[in-house]
Design a protein around this motif. Structure first.
Motif, mmCIF file in Angstrom:
data_model
loop_
_atom_site.group_PDB
_atom_site.id
_atom_site.type_symbol
_atom_site.label_atom_id
_atom_site.label_comp_id
_atom_site.label_asym_id
_atom_site.label_seq_id
_atom_site.Cartn_x
_atom_site.Cartn_y
_atom_site.Cartn_z
ATOM 1 N N TRP A 120 0.820 -1.205 0.000
ATOM 2 C CA TRP A 120 0.000 0.000 0.000
ATOM 3 C C TRP A 120 0.863 1.268 0.000
ATOM 4 N N ASP A 172 -0.707 5.091 1.180
ATOM 5 C CA ASP A 172 -0.673 5.565 2.564
ATOM 6 C C ASP A 172 0.467 6.556 2.782
ATOM 7 N N TRP A 221 -0.014 10.070 0.483
ATOM 8 C CA TRP A 221 -1.353 10.655 0.585
ATOM 9 C C TRP A 221 -1.285 12.182 0.585
ATOM 10 N N LYS A 256 -7.878 10.206 4.974
ATOM 11 C CA LYS A 256 -7.686 8.770 4.804
ATOM 12 C C LYS A 256 -8.881 7.996 5.369
ATOM 13 N N GLN A 310 -7.490 -2.444 9.253
ATOM 14 C CA GLN A 310 -6.463 -1.528 8.782
ATOM 15 C C GLN A 310 -6.028 -1.897 7.364
ATOM 16 N N ASP A 311 -5.941 -3.177 7.094
ATOM 17 C CA ASP A 311 -5.607 -3.663 5.754
ATOM 18 C C ASP A 311 -6.633 -3.152 4.741
ATOM 19 N N SER A 349 -6.367 0.723 4.152
ATOM 20 C CA SER A 349 -5.270 1.062 3.241
ATOM 21 C C SER A 349 -5.652 0.732 1.798
ATOM 22 N N ASN A 385 -7.908 3.413 0.514
ATOM 23 C CA ASN A 385 -7.150 4.606 0.145
ATOM 24 C C ASN A 385 -6.680 4.523 -1.309
#
Length: 508
Positions: free
Chosen positions: A193, A196, A199, A207, A227-228, A231, A234
């Motif tokens: 990712w 992140d 950004w 985010k 969290q995975d 991301s 995003n």
């Protein structure tokens, strides 16, 4: 932030560019339409806002859908990066591509690419971003294939590893005396990712937060997975931003009305039970078409069944060129005029080698999904990058503690069923296998026969020696080789029947 299409056009009317843009638009009225394809990397069909995800922000794709045509039954032929792209660019099924049926392998030299047809018809052609499509060198005595691209640009910049930063410059710097075709291929949302760390809140907004994501039932609702997914979202939003930039640039250049825009993805999200799967989470794609001069109505939704091999003949027909005999797809243009039109009854997909040995096939009829697995002894755990992910390793920990739900356990299931059958409208995640339910015996028999016919007519096969695993199925780590050993490649699925020279499409 980019503006939705209505606001873009309204804003242009208030600028000094109006006279220039109006003149340019008028000049293009009688010209061939431009075509822009924007393809996301590893994004599942329902991770755009206009396809029902309230958490992943995609305002610019949503705006295109609100002004154009949104397909709800569009399917890939492979949930694997290079085979999927090769299939789209040639309008052929993966096993009819030669070695390109498998990841990282080249396309047979005898096959036509639709950008080549456009270029020979007077189009300026550009590929910016992820390529992942290579032609096989011609055989001895065979002429070198014509060039498909005027411009090839990997598109990555120091502050944007999504490969989108030079899309708009490509449109602005194109030759102004030709229609153009642009293949804009993002690296978003492929692991790892990088969005992140790159950004820009002024562009992309805040985010995504872990507490806001949608966790599918086959993943574990735990912090690492959330969290995975955040991301991943995003990267989806960053892709969307550049879709908006391209749209805005087309409008400012006076070309928006005369440009067919297609937005889609090459395969499902890089998470367990998605990428490489034959189920909808891997093989269904979002497909948004926008073309004010060529699509009837605005904000239209169609449930007509389409395959991504239908893109090539569509674009060629729109360009007024002749469709090569090698193309197995069928044009979608009837749906542009009438969203109730039907161009095919069936959509077929394949699961071939992508890091791991595999051979699966599926057919859809718009109501049911039928899957046949020629390697039932092997799990469908997903590709190596997914196996290495926090989401997969969380599932692995829960498995070892015997805490998985049935949906989550399917990630590790071995042996798998030889046959699967799902009524997709009632079971969108395909969790209830109806293949052995007596009341669906006739449905299974009918679709099994259709798949047999397609297999026979298109030259598909199950070779005795398929390409073996290159990675560990538990950890995703590369398997070590002994001294002097080389990675083996098996026989591609179309090899035994010389499927690169078979152009029959099978039932459709």
């Amino acid at each position: 932030m980019n503006l939705p299409i209505r606001m873009i056009i309204a804003g242009l009317l208030l600028t000094p560019l109006t006279l220039v843009d109006t003149a340019a638009a008028a000049e293009s009225v009688d010209s061939k339409p431009n075509v822009v394809i924007m393809i996301a990397d590893d994004v599942s069909w329902n991770d755009f806002g206009c396809y029902g995800n309230p958490a992943a922000r995609t305002p610019h794709i949503d705006a295109l859908a609100s002004q154009g045509l949104r397909f709800t039954e569009a399917f890939l032929t492979a949930s694997s990066c290079s085979p999927s792209r090769a299939s789209i660019i040639t309008g052929r099924y993966p096993h009819n591509l030669g070695r390109a049926a498998e990841l990282h392998e080249p396309i047979a030299a005898n096959l036509a690419w639709f950008p080549t047809v456009l270029r020979q018809s007077g189009y300026y052609t550009a590929l910016v971003g992820k390529n992942h499509m290579t032609p096989e060198p011609p055989a001895v005595g065979q002429s070198k294939p014509a060039k498909p691209w005027d411009l090839v640009d990997p598109g990555v910049t120091p502050d944007n590893h999504g490969a989108e930063a030079r899309w708009t410059a490509t449109i602005k710097n194109r030759p102004k005396d030709k229609p153009f075709f642009c293949w804009f291929a993002s690296l978003d949302a492929h692991r790892n990712w990088d969005a992140d760390n790159e950004w820009v809140e002024q562009k992309y907004g805040p985010k995504h937060q872990p507490e806001d994501v949608i966790v599918p039932p086959f993943l574990a609702d735990e912090p690492a997975t959330r969290q995975d997914l955040a991301s991943y979202y995003n990267e989806v939003t960053r892709f969307d931003y550049f879709v908006g930039e391209v749209t805005q640039t087309l409008a400012s250049e006076g070309e928006l009305d005369n440009t067919l825009i297609l937005v889609l993805a090459d395969n499902g999200r890089p998470f367990p039970r998605a990428k490489t799967r034959l189920h909808d989470s891997g093989m269904k794609t979002a497909l948004v078409a926008h073309w004010p001069k060529g699509i009837a109505g605005e904000g239209v939704t169609t449930s007509s069944l389409v395959s991504v091999i239908d893109i090539a003949p569509t674009v060629i027909e729109v360009a007024g060129a002749e469709i090569p005999e090698t193309i197995q797809g069928v044009s979608m243009t009837p749906i542009f005029g009438d969203p109730q039109s039907t161009i095919r009854r069936f959509a077929f997909s394949e699961h071939n080698w992508h890091d791991f040995e595999a051979h699966g096939r599926s057919v859809r009829d718009g109501q049911f999904l039928y899957i046949r697995n020629s390697r039932p002894e092997l799990a469908w755990q997903g590709p190596a990058d997914s196996v290495r992910s926090p989401s997969h390793q969380t599932l692995r920990r829960l498995r070892d503690g015997e805490k998985l739900s049935d949906a989550q356990a399917d990630v590790f299931l071995e042996p798998r069923p030889v046959e699967e059958l799902y009524k997709t409208e009632d079971d969108p995640n395909q969790l209830n296998n109806l293949a052995f339910a007596p009341e669906y015996k006739q449905v299974k028999s009918r679709l099994s026969k259709v798949l047999d016919q397609w297999t026979d007519e298109t030259g598909d096969a199950v070779p005795e020696e398929l390409t073996p695993d290159y990675f560990d199925r538990e950890t995703g780590d590369s398997l070590k080789l002994g001294k002097g050993q080389k990675r083996k490649r098996g026989t591609p699925p179309g090899g035994p029947k010389d499927a690169i020279h078979i152009h029959r499409p099978g039932p459709r």
